[in-house]
Design an enzyme around this catalytic site. Structure first.
Site, PDB file in Angstrom:
ATOM      1  N   ASP A 125     -10.029  -8.641 -16.943  1.00 52.71           N
ATOM      2  CA  ASP A 125     -10.202  -9.753 -17.884  1.00 52.71           C
ATOM      3  C   ASP A 125      -8.858 -10.095 -18.521  1.00 52.71           C
ATOM      4  OD1 ASP A 125     -10.894 -11.554 -19.864  1.00 52.71           O
ATOM      5  OD2 ASP A 125     -12.567 -10.370 -20.636  1.00 52.71           O
ATOM      6  N   HIS A 183       0.825  -1.218   0.000  1.00 54.33           N
ATOM      7  CA  HIS A 183       0.000   0.000   0.000  1.00 54.33           C
ATOM      8  C   HIS A 183       0.858   1.267   0.000  1.00 54.33           C
ATOM      9  CE1 HIS A 183      -3.509   2.358   0.249  1.00 54.33           C
ATOM     10  NE2 HIS A 183      -4.218   1.641   1.095  1.00 54.33           N
TER      11      HIS A 183
END
Length: 442
Positions: A377, A157
């Site tokens: 995807d 992060h």
């Protein structure tokens, strides 16, 4: 909820995936919005795909995309000069593990519908003496009996926020399906978020406190209380009709966004479920993207931490009366305070290393639902499921695969508190609505 079977690793695991061509070798400065203790963890995603691309294709495309996102192939270190964190862009590589689990996609969804301890098997555990020694990017691809796959990623992060991680993952998916240039080039430099030469804290920052402040001054530390006992995750799905119904509880006198209504409702339900003293002051901390709030705006492709935590405050008695109007107004006011001047003041405040995020009496909400994470995807179709690998006392607003308007609210609390939270989260519906809708607890 059953435990998942063990992962089977073949051969020497994991491997290091390095950039496919030479990359700049330098130290990347991290801004004060990157380098503070609240962000010293990895953002861990879990994706379930019905079809799995070949492992070699995934490795090759990752190697190519790391040429562009080369800091993720580096290592975090403490600067010799300033004692701040920075990235040693040395091209050592990302950790990539492959495994097999004797389960199908459908069985995974049925056996294990929300995060639990057995999900941790799905991400290779890097042996390290501290968080800083873990490579910034760790990936595990787990092949399933049906030909599907579970993809788990852990992204430091301190290098990326939610928008940045989504940008990177979409770049990887893009590289896996085409050789065309990336639609968005990453912007690496963090210097537009430098503190001023003479730091000036010009605003009040109620979401922060100092480590020098005696914890005993607080009447009750909710965070410590929650973390001192076993936690149980809950996931509540709000479909678009339910969100509209919730927003109508404020209409017509107050117009609000989906996030404002759901954040306020969750905050109120959280306060009620914890049975807190009515006079206690509690906070709601939530992330606000500041990329377009700064002057000048952050560059397109900026993937570092480009958010600050907005802070709403209220006495418990004003949150538990069954009406979210008051809380929605506080959320809106907190958002409105996030200006260029406020962000600059925050950056300057964080020059003081005794400053920390005040989670002692706060609900923290992180918004993952509008980042496009569920659109990923790799060539075999969008995910059947997307979510967080783990669940904690910090609340996540998650996307719902196949339903762009729905939001999953996920948080972990003690079991008796979870039951009360689930009750209060649906209490705004009348009995007829509850009978007709079964989309809540999962």
């Amino acid at each position: 909820m059953q435990e998942l079977p063990d992962c089977l690793y073949e051969g020497k695991q994991p491997t290091l995936i390095t950039p496919s061509s030479p990359t700049p070798n330098h130290s990347l400065y991290l801004s004060n919005l990157d380098d503070h203790h609240f962000l010293r963890f990895s953002i861990k995603y879990l994706y379930l795909f019905q079809k799995s691309p070949s492992p070699q294709t995934l490795k090759d495309s990752l190697s190519r995309v790391l040429v562009h996102y080369y800091p993720l192939a580096g290592r975090i270190k403490v600067s010799d000069v300033s004692a701040k964190l920075e990235v040693d862009c040395n091209g050592e590589g990302a950790v990539f593990a492959e495994a097999f689990m004797d389960i199908t996609c459908q069985e995974f969804l049925e056996l294990s519908p929300k995060p639990n301890e057995s999900w941790r098997k799905l991400l290779f555990k890097v042996q390290a003496s501290s968080f800083l020694d873990i490579p910034p990017l760790v990936i595990q691809v787990t092949h399933l009996r049906c030909g599907g796959m579970i993809l788990c990623t852990a992204i430091n992060h301190c290098l990326c926020d939610g928008i940045g991680t989504s940008q990177f993952l979409h770049a990887w998916a893009h590289a896996n399906t085409t050789n065309a240039p990336l639609p968005i080039q990453p912007f690496h430099s963090r210097h537009m978020l430098d503190p001023r030469d003479s730091p000036r804290v010009t605003h009040s920052h109620h979401g922060f406190t100092r480590t020098t402040v005696d914890d005993k001054t607080s009447t009750f530390n909710i965070c410590k209380y929650l973390q001192s006992q076993p936690l149980s995750p809950t996931t509540l799905t709000f479909t678009q009709p339910l969100i509209l119904r919730l927003k109508k509880t404020c209409a017509p006198s107050l117009k609000c966004t989906t996030f404002e209504a759901l954040a306020a409702h969750t905050w109120c339900s959280w306060a009620r479920s914890l049975d807190l003293p009515l006079t206690m002051q509690v906070k709601l901390l939530f992330s606000v993207n500041v990329r377009k709030k700064l002057t000048p705006e952050l560059a397109q492709g900026y993937y570092g931490n480009g958010f600050v935590l907005a802070c709403a405050e209220s006495k418990v008695q004003d949150l538990v009366n069954g009406n979210i109007y008051h809380a929605v107004k506080l959320v809106q006011d907190a958002k409105a305070r996030i200006t260029d001047a406020y962000v600059r003041s925050t950056i300057d405040l964080l020059e003081d290393k005794t400053v920390k995020t005040d989670v002692s009496c706060s609900l923290v909400i992180s918004q993952w639902a509008k980042l496009g994470l569920e659109e990923l995807d790799f060539g075999g179709g969008k995910p059947m499921y997307m979510g967080s690998l783990t669940s904690d006392i910090y609340c996540l607003f998650l996307p719902v695969a196949g339903s762009c308007d729905a939001i999953r609210v996920q948080v972990s609390l003690p079991e008796d508190v979870v039951k009360r939270l689930e009750y209060y989260m649906v209490k705004f519906l009348d009995a007829k609505d509850k009978e007709e809708d079964h989309s809540f607890a999962q």
